[in-house]
Design an enzyme around this catalytic site. Sequence first.
Site, short mmCIF file in Angstrom:
data_model
loop_
_atom_site.label_atom_id
_atom_site.label_comp_id
_atom_site.label_asym_id
_atom_site.label_seq_id
_atom_site.Cartn_x
_atom_site.Cartn_y
_atom_site.Cartn_z
NE ARG A 61 -14.85 14.89 43.78
CZ ARG A 61 -13.85 14.05 44.24
NH1 ARG A 61 -13.42 14.30 45.46
NH2 ARG A 61 -13.48 12.94 43.60
CE1 TYR A 114 -35.26 26.38 51.30
CE2 TYR A 114 -33.84 24.66 51.82
CZ TYR A 114 -34.59 25.24 50.84
OH TYR A 114 -34.71 24.77 49.53
CG ASP A 186 -29.05 30.03 55.11
OD1 ASP A 186 -29.11 30.87 54.49
OD2 ASP A 186 -29.83 28.85 55.03
CE LYS A 211 -33.22 29.39 47.21
NZ LYS A 211 -33.30 28.88 48.47
#
Length: 399
Positions: A61, A114, A186, A211
């Site tokens: 993690r 977004y 972003d 993306k």
Amino acid sequence: MSDTSLFRGFATRAIHHGYDPFEHQGALNPPVFLTSTYAFDSVATGAARFAGTAEGYIYSRVGNPTVTVLEKRLADLEEGEAGLATSSGMGALTAVLWTLLSAGDEVVADRTLYGCTFGLLEHHMPKFGVTTRFVDLTDVAALDAAIGPKTRVVITETPSNPNMRVIDIAAVAAVCRAAGVTFVVDNTYCTPYLQRPLTLGADVVVHSATKYLGGHGDLLAGAVVASKELVDRFRFVGIKELNGACISALDAFLVLRGLKTLTLRMDRHSDTAGRLARELEAHPAVARVYYPGLDSHPQKALAARQMRAMGGMIALELKGGLEAGRRFMDAVALATRAVSLGDAETLVQHPASMTHSTYAPEERAKHGFTDGLVRLSVGLEDHADIRDDLVRALDRAGR
Ligand SMILES: *Cc1c(COP(=O)(O)O)cnc(C)c1O
């Protein structure tokens, strides 16, 4: 040992940085470390790793050797000190925002974001005592006025989804610096190949690697690049203890594979989108095309200054609004009706009914786009094939 001084140009670094085959039996590609935990050879080793006095992995993690290659590579490409890979773009955004913000703090965000980022800030963060002011970040005076004593974070996308407004990163960064506020960009739409916000003064870059970075529509992933100090906090607080949004080694491997062709893909996406934007602007069914490379784009000069090329995203405002938008969406045949972006396939979507359906209609209007807007993620197919499909669909939409 590979001679890393040979890794200078962007394309070379996108293929090689952070991985040495000779440390892995000559394997051309990084091994995929499918392990959740790591053995310590003694209790002293375990203790030193936990104390941070010895290098080494503890639990996947917080770190995994395949993931480390991706993190180093993305940090290098964004020209930042350190990188963090996450399970999705939303995992990256929540790791950053939840780490930086406490109850009582305020965020200033651009007025178009977004859809899920907007939903997080507008609908969910208030229950933790964090409020957001949405302002038009193309107006630096409005930003200055919106920043108050409780503002901790300013966040934007550029070009902003879905109507391709361009935010002046250097100008916003200067205001944030003067106010002591962390500036988050972003960079999903551009990737570091087209735009590097950290070099323009931003503090944190966030990505949906789902993306263009992955580029093949076969994974979900996200990333953060910032100073080592910030990335350590995002990793050891944000991912380790707040959201657990760690990436799997296999997905990290797939993003690394996508990065090998990033420059070729972004050049092709940009080239085809630029041609289509000009062609579609001339179509009688189209009221307006939003694309930063067009002469009709109000921030064309700014875009040319801060972006290497204009990317693969186009928005179309159809004459005839919502109904024309629906007819267009149903008439495309080569293009795929789907959300997401940055894939080899051309994707079309209708923000009012899809990505921005978390906005109320008044919110959509306030945030700068209408219900008749359709968004294209221009793929890697032949330009003429995409053009013919879109023109045929526009002919139908205009009828
Ligand atoms: C898709 C996207 C996100 C969210 O990323 P996921 O990987 O889907 O979680 C965030 N920002 C932008 C600009 C996006 O396009």
